[in-house]
Design a protein around this motif. Structure first.
Motif, mmCIF file in Angstrom:
data_model
loop_
_atom_site.group_PDB
_atom_site.id
_atom_site.type_symbol
_atom_site.label_atom_id
_atom_site.label_comp_id
_atom_site.label_asym_id
_atom_site.label_seq_id
_atom_site.Cartn_x
_atom_site.Cartn_y
_atom_site.Cartn_z
ATOM 1 N N TYR A 84 0.873 -1.183 0.000
ATOM 2 C CA TYR A 84 0.000 0.000 0.000
ATOM 3 C C TYR A 84 0.902 1.221 0.000
ATOM 4 O O TYR A 84 1.709 1.403 0.916
ATOM 5 C CB TYR A 84 -0.888 -0.014 1.245
ATOM 6 C CG TYR A 84 -1.878 1.137 1.343
ATOM 7 C CD1 TYR A 84 -2.556 1.615 0.228
ATOM 8 C CD2 TYR A 84 -2.153 1.724 2.577
ATOM 9 C CE1 TYR A 84 -3.474 2.659 0.329
ATOM 10 C CE2 TYR A 84 -3.074 2.771 2.691
ATOM 11 C CZ TYR A 84 -3.731 3.232 1.564
ATOM 12 O OH TYR A 84 -4.630 4.250 1.676
ATOM 13 N N VAL A 85 0.801 2.046 -1.051
ATOM 14 C CA VAL A 85 1.625 3.243 -1.129
ATOM 15 C C VAL A 85 0.929 4.371 -0.391
ATOM 16 O O VAL A 85 -0.158 4.796 -0.765
ATOM 17 C CB VAL A 85 1.978 3.622 -2.580
ATOM 18 C CG1 VAL A 85 2.953 2.616 -3.141
ATOM 19 C CG2 VAL A 85 0.770 3.660 -3.479
ATOM 20 N N TYR A 113 -8.382 10.242 -2.789
ATOM 21 C CA TYR A 113 -9.174 10.971 -1.796
ATOM 22 C C TYR A 113 -8.362 11.045 -0.501
ATOM 23 O O TYR A 113 -7.171 11.331 -0.556
ATOM 24 C CB TYR A 113 -10.553 10.322 -1.597
ATOM 25 C CG TYR A 113 -11.229 9.925 -2.888
ATOM 26 C CD1 TYR A 113 -11.609 10.913 -3.817
ATOM 27 C CD2 TYR A 113 -11.464 8.592 -3.212
ATOM 28 C CE1 TYR A 113 -12.211 10.559 -5.009
ATOM 29 C CE2 TYR A 113 -12.079 8.244 -4.418
ATOM 30 C CZ TYR A 113 -12.441 9.239 -5.302
ATOM 31 O OH TYR A 113 -13.032 8.886 -6.486
ATOM 32 N N SER A 130 6.123 4.284 1.748
ATOM 33 C CA SER A 130 6.051 5.674 1.303
ATOM 34 C C SER A 130 7.281 5.973 0.463
ATOM 35 O O SER A 130 8.347 5.409 0.701
ATOM 36 C CB SER A 130 6.039 6.596 2.529
ATOM 37 O OG SER A 130 6.370 7.926 2.169
ATOM 38 N N ILE A 131 7.163 6.859 -0.550
ATOM 39 C CA ILE A 131 8.370 7.231 -1.302
ATOM 40 C C ILE A 131 9.064 8.445 -0.699
ATOM 41 O O ILE A 131 10.097 8.876 -1.185
ATOM 42 C CB ILE A 131 8.111 7.466 -2.812
ATOM 43 C CG1 ILE A 131 7.094 8.576 -3.050
ATOM 44 C CG2 ILE A 131 7.668 6.167 -3.487
ATOM 45 C CD1 ILE A 131 7.148 9.134 -4.475
ATOM 46 N N GLY A 132 8.518 9.023 0.363
ATOM 47 C CA GLY A 132 9.165 10.179 0.981
ATOM 48 C C GLY A 132 8.157 10.996 1.751
ATOM 49 O O GLY A 132 6.951 10.794 1.609
ATOM 50 N N TYR A 134 6.191 13.549 1.903
ATOM 51 C CA TYR A 134 5.350 14.575 1.279
ATOM 52 C C TYR A 134 4.061 13.904 0.845
ATOM 53 O O TYR A 134 3.998 12.686 0.723
ATOM 54 C CB TYR A 134 6.055 15.230 0.089
ATOM 55 C CG TYR A 134 6.840 14.261 -0.746
ATOM 56 C CD1 TYR A 134 8.193 14.061 -0.521
ATOM 57 C CD2 TYR A 134 6.213 13.517 -1.745
ATOM 58 C CE1 TYR A 134 8.909 13.152 -1.268
ATOM 59 C CE2 TYR A 134 6.928 12.614 -2.499
ATOM 60 C CZ TYR A 134 8.277 12.440 -2.255
ATOM 61 O OH TYR A 134 8.976 11.522 -2.991
ATOM 62 N N VAL A 135 3.042 14.729 0.610
ATOM 63 C CA VAL A 135 1.711 14.202 0.302
ATOM 64 C C VAL A 135 1.359 14.499 -1.149
ATOM 65 O O VAL A 135 1.534 15.616 -1.631
ATOM 66 C CB VAL A 135 0.652 14.817 1.242
ATOM 67 C CG1 VAL A 135 -0.740 14.301 0.908
ATOM 68 C CG2 VAL A 135 1.000 14.513 2.694
ATOM 69 N N LEU A 136 0.876 13.483 -1.863
ATOM 70 C CA LEU A 136 0.459 13.615 -3.256
ATOM 71 C C LEU A 136 -1.040 13.365 -3.348
ATOM 72 O O LEU A 136 -1.660 12.895 -2.394
ATOM 73 C CB LEU A 136 1.216 12.599 -4.120
ATOM 74 C CG LEU A 136 2.742 12.710 -4.051
ATOM 75 C CD1 LEU A 136 3.403 11.489 -4.659
ATOM 76 C CD2 LEU A 136 3.223 13.970 -4.729
ATOM 77 N N GLY A 138 -2.533 11.183 -5.219
ATOM 78 C CA GLY A 138 -2.854 9.764 -5.379
ATOM 79 C C GLY A 138 -1.619 8.901 -5.265
ATOM 80 O O GLY A 138 -0.497 9.410 -5.284
HETATM 81 C C1 4G4 Z 1 -3.040 6.649 0.904
HETATM 82 C C2 4G4 Z 1 -3.566 7.457 1.914
HETATM 83 C C3 4G4 Z 1 1.760 8.077 -1.172
HETATM 84 C C4 4G4 Z 1 -2.645 7.213 -0.300
HETATM 85 C C5 4G4 Z 1 -3.706 8.811 1.687
HETATM 86 C C6 4G4 Z 1 0.454 8.356 -1.475
HETATM 87 C C7 4G4 Z 1 2.164 10.392 -0.899
HETATM 88 C C8 4G4 Z 1 2.639 9.107 -0.871
HETATM 89 C C9 4G4 Z 1 -2.797 8.575 -0.534
HETATM 90 C C10 4G4 Z 1 -3.330 9.384 0.468
HETATM 91 C C11 4G4 Z 1 0.038 9.669 -1.458
HETATM 92 C C12 4G4 Z 1 4.060 8.838 -0.533
HETATM 93 C C13 4G4 Z 1 -4.420 11.273 -0.588
HETATM 94 C C14 4G4 Z 1 -2.808 11.616 1.211
HETATM 95 C C15 4G4 Z 1 -2.356 9.125 -1.850
HETATM 96 N N1 4G4 Z 1 0.909 10.666 -1.191
HETATM 97 N N2 4G4 Z 1 4.748 9.774 0.097
HETATM 98 N N3 4G4 Z 1 -1.265 10.061 -1.712
HETATM 99 N N4 4G4 Z 1 -3.476 10.752 0.303
HETATM 100 O O1 4G4 Z 1 4.550 7.759 -0.843
#
Ligand code: 4G4
Length: 236
Positions: A84-85, A113, A130-132, A134-136, A138
């Motif tokens: 799960y990313v 979402y 997680s790749i790092g 920060y928040v993306l 998707g």
């Molecule tokens: C799961 C939960 C991975 C996936 C929440 C995903 C950054 C990373 C997401 C979310 C992501 C990372 C919408 C916050 C999708 N953002 N750093 N976003 N969000 O690997």
């Protein structure tokens, strides 16, 4: 290596991975990308895959049912590793790429979402990554980052000898600077040692450059490397 990607945006995954070196690896049958549209598995009549979080709060959540059914369609009775990313995962690095590259098949789950109903995560996820920090918007870009890093470790994907990637010596060191033609560009010479044809000296110079560069740009990695190569704890 076969990647199954559970996502609401399968085209993004297919288009991204069918480009460049990973695209060639797909053509050559070295990797397989199976992008599964989670929306295809909803039992909701309007194909809805999201709903409000219990307890209130901002945004929507991906519902458990379509995620679970998409996973079941992919895994069947197989016990597959499911990544799960998520920003809440262990931070992905080269070592983790090497570990995941040993698997024959991998499932990557991409959230959107505000994330996914916790109950289905508890049921199917084996690794939170997680790749790092920060928040993306998707999980598709992080999934592609991981698949790219893993794919280049699959034998044959790169032209050069990747087993070198796993040789401990240069681990934790940054790459040395590299130069191509012409010999002089913008008044700048290529370091003469690289034109000397003396292979042993070139290798020695490159290692020195790697060490210097790592010390300067990534003191954290340099410290790790220094410890691993046990410099006797003496300061240099
Ligand atoms: C799961 C939960 C991975 C996936 C929440 C995903 C950054 C990373 C997401 C979310 C992501 C990372 C919408 C916050 C999708 N953002 N750093 N976003 N969000 O690997």
């Amino acid at each position: 290596m076969k990647f199954h990607v559970l996502t609401l945006f399968p085209d993004m995954i297919q288009d991204g991975m069918n480009t460049s070196i990973t695209g060639r690896a797909v053509e050559n049958g070295l990797i397989e990308i199976h992008a599964v549209n989670i929306r295809d598995y909803t039992i909701e009549k309007h194909k809805k895959v999201d709903d409000y979080p219990y307890g209130g709060g901002a945004g929507m959540l991906m519902q458990a049912q379509p995620v679970y059914d998409a996973y079941k369609a992919v895994a069947g009775e197989k016990k597959l590793r499911v990544v799960y990313v998520t920003p809440q995962g262990r931070v992905f690095d080269q070592q983790m790429a090497g570990e995941l590259a040993k698997e024959e098949e991998l499932v990557l789950l991409c959230g959107h979402y505000e994330g996914i109903d916790e109950r289905v995560l508890e049921e199917i996820v084996t690794d939170y990554v997680s790749i790092g920090d920060y928040v993306l918007t998707g999980g598709e870009l992080p999934a592609m980052v991981m698949m790219d890093a893993i794919s280049r470790l699959v034998p044959g994907v790169l032209n050069n000898d990747v087993s070198a990637e796993f040789e401990s010596f240069q681990d934790d060191l940054l790459e040395y600077p590299q130069y191509s033609r012409p010999e002089i560009w913008n008044g700048k010479q290529v370091p003469p040692i690289l034109l000397s044809g003396h292979h042993a000296n070139v290798e020695k110079w490159r290692l020195e450059q790697s060490i210097l560069r790592t010390k300067q740009r990534r003191p954290d990695l340099y410290e790790k490397w220094r410890m691993r190569h046990d410099k006797g704890g003496k300061s240099e």
